[in-house]
Design a protein around this motif. Structure first.
Motif, PDB file in Angstrom:
ATOM      1  N   ALA A 296       0.817  -1.214   0.000  1.00  0.00           N
ATOM      2  CA  ALA A 296       0.000   0.000   0.000  1.00  0.00           C
ATOM      3  C   ALA A 296       0.853   1.268   0.000  1.00  0.00           C
ATOM      4  O   ALA A 296       0.518   2.259  -0.669  1.00  0.00           O
ATOM      5  N   LEU A 297       1.984   1.257   0.734  1.00  0.00           N
ATOM      6  CA  LEU A 297       2.848   2.430   0.774  1.00  0.00           C
ATOM      7  C   LEU A 297       3.425   2.734  -0.607  1.00  0.00           C
ATOM      8  O   LEU A 297       3.420   3.884  -1.062  1.00  0.00           O
ATOM      9  N   ALA A 298       3.919   1.699  -1.300  1.00  0.00           N
ATOM     10  CA  ALA A 298       4.466   1.900  -2.645  1.00  0.00           C
ATOM     11  C   ALA A 298       3.371   2.329  -3.614  1.00  0.00           C
ATOM     12  O   ALA A 298       3.622   3.146  -4.516  1.00  0.00           O
ATOM     13  N   ALA A 299       2.149   1.804  -3.451  1.00  0.00           N
ATOM     14  CA  ALA A 299       1.050   2.184  -4.337  1.00  0.00           C
ATOM     15  C   ALA A 299       0.683   3.653  -4.155  1.00  0.00           C
ATOM     16  O   ALA A 299       0.467   4.386  -5.134  1.00  0.00           O
ATOM     17  N   ILE A 300       0.624   4.113  -2.900  1.00  0.00           N
ATOM     18  CA  ILE A 300       0.288   5.516  -2.642  1.00  0.00           C
ATOM     19  C   ILE A 300       1.392   6.440  -3.145  1.00  0.00           C
ATOM     20  O   ILE A 300       1.132   7.500  -3.736  1.00  0.00           O
ATOM     21  N   LEU A 301       2.653   6.044  -2.931  1.00  0.00           N
ATOM     22  CA  LEU A 301       3.763   6.855  -3.431  1.00  0.00           C
ATOM     23  C   LEU A 301       3.771   6.931  -4.954  1.00  0.00           C
ATOM     24  O   LEU A 301       4.018   7.991  -5.534  1.00  0.00           O
ATOM     25  N   SER A 302       3.489   5.802  -5.620  1.00  0.00           N
ATOM     26  CA  SER A 302       3.414   5.821  -7.083  1.00  0.00           C
ATOM     27  C   SER A 302       2.269   6.696  -7.558  1.00  0.00           C
ATOM     28  O   SER A 302       2.384   7.380  -8.577  1.00  0.00           O
ATOM     29  N   LEU A 303       1.168   6.705  -6.812  1.00  0.00           N
ATOM     30  CA  LEU A 303       0.038   7.565  -7.153  1.00  0.00           C
ATOM     31  C   LEU A 303       0.415   9.037  -7.028  1.00  0.00           C
ATOM     32  O   LEU A 303       0.131   9.844  -7.931  1.00  0.00           O
ATOM     33  N   ILE A 304       1.077   9.400  -5.928  1.00  0.00           N
ATOM     34  CA  ILE A 304       1.444  10.802  -5.704  1.00  0.00           C
ATOM     35  C   ILE A 304       2.503  11.256  -6.709  1.00  0.00           C
ATOM     36  O   ILE A 304       2.397  12.336  -7.308  1.00  0.00           O
ATOM     37  N   ILE A 305       3.529  10.424  -6.920  1.00  0.00           N
ATOM     38  CA  ILE A 305       4.586  10.786  -7.866  1.00  0.00           C
ATOM     39  C   ILE A 305       4.022  10.860  -9.282  1.00  0.00           C
ATOM     40  O   ILE A 305       4.351  11.767 -10.059  1.00  0.00           O
ATOM     41  N   GLY A 306       3.144   9.904  -9.642  1.00  0.00           N
ATOM     42  CA  GLY A 306       2.541   9.933 -10.970  1.00  0.00           C
ATOM     43  C   GLY A 306       1.710  11.174 -11.193  1.00  0.00           C
ATOM     44  O   GLY A 306       1.753  11.783 -12.279  1.00  0.00           O
ATOM     45  N   ALA A 307       0.941  11.590 -10.176  1.00  0.00           N
ATOM     46  CA  ALA A 307       0.141  12.811 -10.303  1.00  0.00           C
ATOM     47  C   ALA A 307       1.030  14.042 -10.423  1.00  0.00           C
ATOM     48  O   ALA A 307       0.702  14.989 -11.155  1.00  0.00           O
ATOM     49  N   GLY A 311       0.290  14.024 -14.076  1.00  0.00           N
ATOM     50  CA  GLY A 311      -1.113  14.326 -13.846  1.00  0.00           C
ATOM     51  C   GLY A 311      -1.955  13.059 -13.737  1.00  0.00           C
ATOM     52  O   GLY A 311      -1.536  12.064 -13.157  1.00  0.00           O
ATOM     53  N   VAL A 312      -3.160  13.127 -14.324  1.00  0.00           N
ATOM     54  CA  VAL A 312      -4.084  11.994 -14.253  1.00  0.00           C
ATOM     55  C   VAL A 312      -3.499  10.769 -14.958  1.00  0.00           C
ATOM     56  O   VAL A 312      -3.657   9.633 -14.504  1.00  0.00           O
ATOM     57  N   ALA A 313      -2.820  10.989 -16.085  1.00  0.00           N
ATOM     58  CA  ALA A 313      -2.193   9.872 -16.798  1.00  0.00           C
ATOM     59  C   ALA A 313      -1.166   9.165 -15.922  1.00  0.00           C
ATOM     60  O   ALA A 313      -1.064   7.932 -15.929  1.00  0.00           O
ATOM     61  N   GLY A 314      -0.415   9.923 -15.141  1.00  0.00           N
ATOM     62  CA  GLY A 314       0.557   9.312 -14.236  1.00  0.00           C
ATOM     63  C   GLY A 314      -0.102   8.529 -13.121  1.00  0.00           C
ATOM     64  O   GLY A 314       0.413   7.493 -12.701  1.00  0.00           O
ATOM     65  N   MET A 315      -1.265   8.999 -12.645  1.00  0.00           N
ATOM     66  CA  MET A 315      -1.985   8.262 -11.611  1.00  0.00           C
ATOM     67  C   MET A 315      -2.451   6.898 -12.125  1.00  0.00           C
ATOM     68  O   MET A 315      -2.559   5.944 -11.366  1.00  0.00           O
ATOM     69  N   ILE A 316      -2.740   6.819 -13.417  1.00  0.00           N
ATOM     70  CA  ILE A 316      -3.179   5.554 -14.008  1.00  0.00           C
ATOM     71  C   ILE A 316      -1.993   4.655 -14.331  1.00  0.00           C
ATOM     72  O   ILE A 316      -2.036   3.445 -14.109  1.00  0.00           O
ATOM     73  N   LEU A 317      -0.911   5.239 -14.829  1.00  0.00           N
ATOM     74  CA  LEU A 317       0.193   4.448 -15.377  1.00  0.00           C
ATOM     75  C   LEU A 317       1.213   3.997 -14.343  1.00  0.00           C
ATOM     76  O   LEU A 317       1.804   2.924 -14.481  1.00  0.00           O
ATOM     77  N   PHE A 318       1.438   4.797 -13.308  1.00  0.00           N
ATOM     78  CA  PHE A 318       2.590   4.532 -12.447  1.00  0.00           C
ATOM     79  C   PHE A 318       2.415   3.278 -11.594  1.00  0.00           C
ATOM     80  O   PHE A 318       3.410   2.666 -11.215  1.00  0.00           O
ATOM     81  N   LEU A 319       1.182   2.889 -11.269  1.00  0.00           N
ATOM     82  CA  LEU A 319       1.005   1.676 -10.462  1.00  0.00           C
ATOM     83  C   LEU A 319       1.406   0.415 -11.226  1.00  0.00           C
ATOM     84  O   LEU A 319       2.202  -0.382 -10.711  1.00  0.00           O
ATOM     85  N   PRO A 320       0.903   0.172 -12.464  1.00  0.00           N
ATOM     86  CA  PRO A 320       1.385  -1.017 -13.182  1.00  0.00           C
ATOM     87  C   PRO A 320       2.874  -0.961 -13.506  1.00  0.00           C
ATOM     88  O   PRO A 320       3.554  -1.989 -13.498  1.00  0.00           O
ATOM     89  N   PHE A 321       3.404   0.239 -13.754  1.00  0.00           N
ATOM     90  CA  PHE A 321       4.834   0.336 -14.036  1.00  0.00           C
ATOM     91  C   PHE A 321       5.664   0.121 -12.774  1.00  0.00           C
ATOM     92  O   PHE A 321       6.800  -0.345 -12.856  1.00  0.00           O
ATOM     93  N   ALA A 322       5.123   0.444 -11.610  1.00  0.00           N
ATOM     94  CA  ALA A 322       5.816   0.105 -10.360  1.00  0.00           C
ATOM     95  C   ALA A 322       5.868  -1.405 -10.179  1.00  0.00           C
ATOM     96  O   ALA A 322       6.876  -1.952  -9.705  1.00  0.00           O
ATOM     97  N   ALA A 323       4.792  -2.101 -10.569  1.00  0.00           N
ATOM     98  CA  ALA A 323       4.795  -3.565 -10.511  1.00  0.00           C
ATOM     99  C   ALA A 323       5.811  -4.149 -11.485  1.00  0.00           C
ATOM    100  O   ALA A 323       6.492  -5.136 -11.177  1.00  0.00           O
ATOM    101  N   MET A 324       5.936  -3.543 -12.674  1.00  0.00           N
ATOM    102  CA  MET A 324       6.949  -4.002 -13.628  1.00  0.00           C
ATOM    103  C   MET A 324       8.358  -3.723 -13.112  1.00  0.00           C
ATOM    104  O   MET A 324       9.276  -4.530 -13.309  1.00  0.00           O
ATOM    105  N   LEU A 325       8.527  -2.583 -12.448  1.00  0.00           N
ATOM    106  CA  LEU A 325       9.837  -2.267 -11.869  1.00  0.00           C
ATOM    107  C   LEU A 325      10.216  -3.289 -10.816  1.00  0.00           C
ATOM    108  O   LEU A 325      11.392  -3.666 -10.695  1.00  0.00           O
TER     109      LEU A 325
END
Length: 365
Positions: A296-307, A311-325
């Protein structure tokens, strides 16, 4: 224990340069990232068509046509629902304006901070402000629409190229691996593709399930246009944490303004809360599964960094890309501590033999 500031400087500088490059080239990278995820989910269908003897270019074209016909059908449905709701939205705006003026008048009567105010003057000023804001919003909407369709067109082109050049791209990336680790590197690329594919396919399935569940609940409660609000709330759930709250707030606010009974918005809020509890504890683990093994911590951080970055595109993209990372980090020994910080396995209490009270209740249920 020794700490080398010289060695720590290089990874920190790389991270800052990477973020700077992502901000600087976001108009290109956003389309590329969406196209990469889209090619992951269309990859199995493209392979099926190729096995039937259809050429690779024609297969990619047919896959994209089929996908975007479905998208156009969805947009057509929502457009028809919005057009049918246009008259009610006008009344909704008038009620919202009246509520605003009544609230200002009530506050000024009890806490006089602007002298004697008349409701008619407040209403006229609010309408003038809304008119001026509408013209500015129209210009920004036109600019945003133009950017959206430009990005959509480039995403289609990139997806088509990813599909027809996927074998060459995989072969090129395998050149980065040493000879004795090429098979392991190839397995890592396959896991990255599976993470993106499972995440997107799982999210689409989850959106369909939540859309029908929300719409059915709103229809039973008696809210107008239940399918529009139900699927809108389900579609916003692709944005973690924030999207679910926004998607539930819109129908609650509409029910509060359009219905005279107070129990209607309260019932809508309770319904969305129950569906959210079921989705978080039962549906999401079963449908999306362990494709996104991020805590959950990594998911929230990816959400904040992506935003912050996209912006909104980063909020959508950064979570799956964090999983790929995380998949990449697990395959490289120096990056494994980062993978442990991103992952969810290290934060589960596996040594505890006595389940918690919530686990007991859930298991009985």
């Amino acid at each position: 224990m020794q700490l080398s500031f010289q060695k720590a400087f290089y990874p920190l500088a790389f991270v800052f340069l990477l973020l700077f490059a992502m901000v600087l080239a976001k108009s290109v990278l956003i389309s590329l990232c969406f196209a990469l995820l889209l090619s992951f989910i269309l990859h199995p269908l493209h392979n099926i068509l190729m096995r039937k003897g259809i050429p690779i270019i024609l297969s990619a074209f047919l896959v994209l046509i089929t996908f975007f016909l479905v998208i156009i059908g969805v947009f057509t449905f929502f457009s028809a629902e919005i057009i049918s709701l246009s008259d009610e939205l006008t009344n909704f705006g008038d009620k919202l304006m009246k509520l605003f003026t009544d609230s200002i008048g009530y506050l000024n009567e009890n806490v006089s901070f602007l002298g004697n105010l008349e409701k008619e003057k407040i209403l006229d000023d609010a309408k003038a402000w809304a008119k001026d804001g509408a013209s500015e919003m129209l210009g920004s909407t036109f600019s945003s629409t133009t950017s959206f369709f430009t990005g959509l067109f480039t995403t289609i082109i990139y997806t088509f190229l990813f599909l027809i050049y996927k074998e060459g791209l995989v072969a090129a990336f395998k050149r980065f691996a040493p000879e004795n680790h090429k098979s392991e590197f190839h397995n890592m690329l396959k896991k990255i593709q599976l993470v993106g594919q499972k995440y997107l396919s799982g999210m689409l399935t989850l959106i369909i399930i939540l859309g029908f569940a929300n719409s059915t609940g709103l229809w039973i409660i008696g809210l107008d246009n239940p399918f529009l609000f139900g699927f809108l709330a389900a579609s916003l759930s692709i944005i973690p944490y924030v999207g679910t709250t926004i998607g539930a707030s819109i129908p609650v606010l509409y029910a509060f303004m359009s219905k005279d009974e107070l129990w209607v918005p309260l019932a809508v809020a309770i319904m969305f809360w129950l569906i959210q509890v079921i989705e978080s504890n039962f549906l999401s683990p079963k449908v999306v599964g362990n494709s996104v093994n991020i805590n959950a911590l990594a998911a929230i951080l990816s959400l904040i960094i992506g935003a912050s970055v996209w912006g909104v595109a980063g909020m959508i993209l950064f979570l799956p890309f964090a999983a790929m990372l995380k998949v990449v980090c697990d395959h490289y020994e120096p990056l494994q501590p980062l993978g442990m910080l991103l992952g969810d396995d290290q934060f589960n209490d596996k040594e505890s033999n006595s389940p918690s009270w919530f686990s007991k209740i859930k298991n009985k249920f």
